[in-house]
Write a protein that holds these residues in place. Sequence first.
Motif, PDB file in Angstrom:
ATOM      1  N   SER A  59     -43.826  23.074   0.594  1.00 54.32           N
ATOM      2  CA  SER A  59     -43.513  21.656   0.396  1.00 54.32           C
ATOM      3  C   SER A  59     -42.340  21.457  -0.554  1.00 54.32           C
ATOM      4  O   SER A  59     -41.800  20.348  -0.647  1.00 54.32           O
TER       5      SER A  59
ATOM      6  N   ASP B  64     -46.121  16.768   3.799  1.00 53.75           N
ATOM      7  CA  ASP B  64     -45.193  17.621   3.056  1.00 53.75           C
ATOM      8  C   ASP B  64     -45.370  19.090   3.424  1.00 53.75           C
ATOM      9  O   ASP B  64     -44.398  19.851   3.443  1.00 53.75           O
ATOM     10  N   VAL B  65     -46.589  19.497   3.711  1.00 55.87           N
ATOM     11  CA  VAL B  65     -46.857  20.889   4.081  1.00 55.87           C
ATOM     12  C   VAL B  65     -46.725  21.085   5.587  1.00 55.87           C
ATOM     13  O   VAL B  65     -45.953  21.920   6.061  1.00 55.87           O
TER      14      VAL B  65
ATOM     15  N   GLY C 115     -42.666  20.913   5.326  1.00 60.46           N
ATOM     16  CA  GLY C 115     -42.598  22.317   4.924  1.00 60.46           C
ATOM     17  C   GLY C 115     -42.071  23.195   6.035  1.00 60.46           C
ATOM     18  O   GLY C 115     -41.244  24.095   5.806  1.00 60.46           O
TER      19      GLY C 115
END
Length: 271
Positions: free
Chosen positions: A58, A105-106, A110
């Motif tokens: 992230s 975010d991941v 990401g």
Amino acid sequence: MTKVWFITGASRGLGRAFTEAALAGGDRVVAAARNVKPLEDLAEEHRGRLVPLTLDVSDRHDVFDAVKRATAAFGRLDVVVNNAGGMLYGMVEEATEEQVRAHMDVNFFGAVWVAQAVVPHLRAQGGGRLLQVTSMGNGGGMATVGFYGAGKAALDSVSEALAMEVEGFGIKVTIVQMGGYNTGLFTAGTTNTAPQPPYEALRAEMEAMWGDAVAPAPETAAPAIMELARLPDPPRRLIIGSQSFDHVLEMDRAQADLYRSWEHLSRTAPG
């Protein structure tokens, strides 16, 4: 020739299984994870062929730095497996802004940061493989796992565009639509929303639908990934899992039937 793999989310589940399979095949691996302690046994067993790398996907700056170190470890990257991810479990209304943003975010951003970071290296060396791990169900949402599906669907769409953009550089992108495996995603990898009373009945219905059946072990998916990495002309997308293959075709047929049933309304508008 042996290959150099860069695998994110490598400490458990599918990432761990792919790491072990690549090592067993004589290849070298840079195994990235937030916590690399579970990889210590593999690093000891395969000294000189496995490099554990602490990475939070992230963090875009951290990703670019990690890819530089991964490339330097063995001089090149041949197969990149964009696998890191987690689960946000709960109804859409229940999820907090913090939970949704952290999840995306991941699972989405990401994976985008990893792709952005590795493409220049793959282009400079004349090619490579990028395996984008999505889900067999990323074509539509489902109650309680809507945000997981959203992140995977977004990654699927971006990966289609990326594949077109980098093919001229000798970089082959495959969208790997994983079926259900016993990866610990619904335990160690899960963030739960705070249940709200109006959804009690639906939540119980969904939990009953998931059932108590034990999914296949992650290592059973590894041979297909190893074969995929060896193909001279890999497919743009691949479903991993026999039952999942049938489910995807069934979902596609149902979607096509729905479109056809409302064709008369669709055709009332030009365009």
